[in-house]
Design an enzyme around this catalytic site. Sequence first.
Site, PDB file in Angstrom:
ATOM      1  N   SER A 111       0.839  -1.336  -0.114  1.00  0.00           N
ATOM      2  CA  SER A 111       0.003  -0.097   0.016  1.00  0.00           C
ATOM      3  C   SER A 111       0.848   1.344   0.020  1.00  0.00           C
ATOM      4  O   SER A 111       1.608   1.323  -0.966  1.00  0.00           O
ATOM      5  CB  SER A 111      -0.834  -0.067   1.294  1.00  0.00           C
ATOM      6  OG  SER A 111      -1.856   0.929   1.153  1.00  0.00           O
ATOM      7  N   ASP A 251      -9.755  -5.736  -4.047  1.00  0.00           N
ATOM      8  CA  ASP A 251      -8.870  -4.883  -3.394  1.00  0.00           C
ATOM      9  C   ASP A 251      -9.583  -3.496  -3.722  1.00  0.00           C
ATOM     10  O   ASP A 251     -10.056  -2.949  -4.551  1.00  0.00           O
ATOM     11  CB  ASP A 251      -7.487  -4.955  -3.971  1.00  0.00           C
ATOM     12  CG  ASP A 251      -6.520  -4.572  -3.252  1.00  0.00           C
ATOM     13  OD1 ASP A 251      -6.555  -3.513  -2.342  1.00  0.00           O
ATOM     14  OD2 ASP A 251      -5.293  -4.647  -3.617  1.00  0.00           O
ATOM     15  N   HIS A 278      -7.358  -6.062  -0.166  1.00  0.00           N
ATOM     16  CA  HIS A 278      -6.026  -5.321   0.164  1.00  0.00           C
ATOM     17  C   HIS A 278      -4.857  -6.175   0.896  1.00  0.00           C
ATOM     18  O   HIS A 278      -3.780  -5.503   0.857  1.00  0.00           O
ATOM     19  CB  HIS A 278      -6.281  -4.095   0.995  1.00  0.00           C
ATOM     20  CG  HIS A 278      -5.601  -3.002   0.820  1.00  0.00           C
ATOM     21  ND1 HIS A 278      -5.159  -2.554  -0.306  1.00  0.00           N
ATOM     22  CD2 HIS A 278      -4.774  -2.143   1.798  1.00  0.00           C
ATOM     23  CE1 HIS A 278      -4.222  -1.514  -0.530  1.00  0.00           C
ATOM     24  NE2 HIS A 278      -4.021  -1.190   1.048  1.00  0.00           N
TER      25      HIS A 278
END
Length: 300
Positions: A111, A251, A278
Amino acid sequence: MSAVASMEGRMPFRGYETWYRVTGDLGSGPLPLVVAHGGPGCTHDYVDSFKGISVLDGRAVIHYDQLGNGKSTHLPEKGPDFWTVDLFLAELDALLAHLGIAGRYAFLGQSWGGMLGAEHAVRRPAGLKALIVANSPANMHTWVSEANRLRRDLPADVQETLLRHEAAGTLTDPEYITASRVFYDRHVCRVTPWPDDVARTFAAMDQDNTVYRNMNGPTEFHVIGTMKDWTIEDRLHLVEAPTLLISGAHDEATPEVVRPYRERVPNCAWTLFPESSHMPHVEEKEACLAVVSQFLKTHD
């Protein structure tokens, strides 16, 4: 899996301390892998599973808590001018030098960590031999647009609650937090209840959200912090390191969000995990670690 030796340390950095942990032997043959957590403002806990790669192929795996987070120095008094991309790039460079691996290493960022990794990679550091970008945006405007598209699929009452509290500015209200969790359970981590590693990270952010609040904002889909206009799209062609891109079918980093990496990084392969959102490293752990391990082995 059998246990692998690990050691923890604290690196002095600009008058503060950055906590790190090395799993495995830094002196072994395979490329050491540095793992950077997301947020900005998370902790290493929720990406802890990547240490399993050390067991798979004898590779040293380094986790660290970025400044302001986890076991590193907390600075709740610092405002948005302090928390910058350049700060975290300098911290990463310092860690590589501290561990003596700046000449040869791989980097995995999840991320925000992948955004940091991309910022690192476009500078073409000679020692970066492989890059893994996991579930990361290349442009925050696209991230917000896609998050709000996903949000429109939430139950009507949840959407109404989110909008009402955002209009009133009551973003810490328990009702708003509960409504936000519906989005998180769909698009951040689909394992319920959340595993301990994931829960520890979110509990830590509840205790001190300084970095996340300043750089991102109150939630994943309400980005009003200093990163709100960030993009690296137009610089991705500068990445020289072979790159693995990973994301999940559910996601918040949708195919549109990660598309610039696929299309603009010269040597980029993409793996989409069908049962994940995610956190494929949590939701499809064995498959995710195997993909990352195999990619790294081809570049040792």
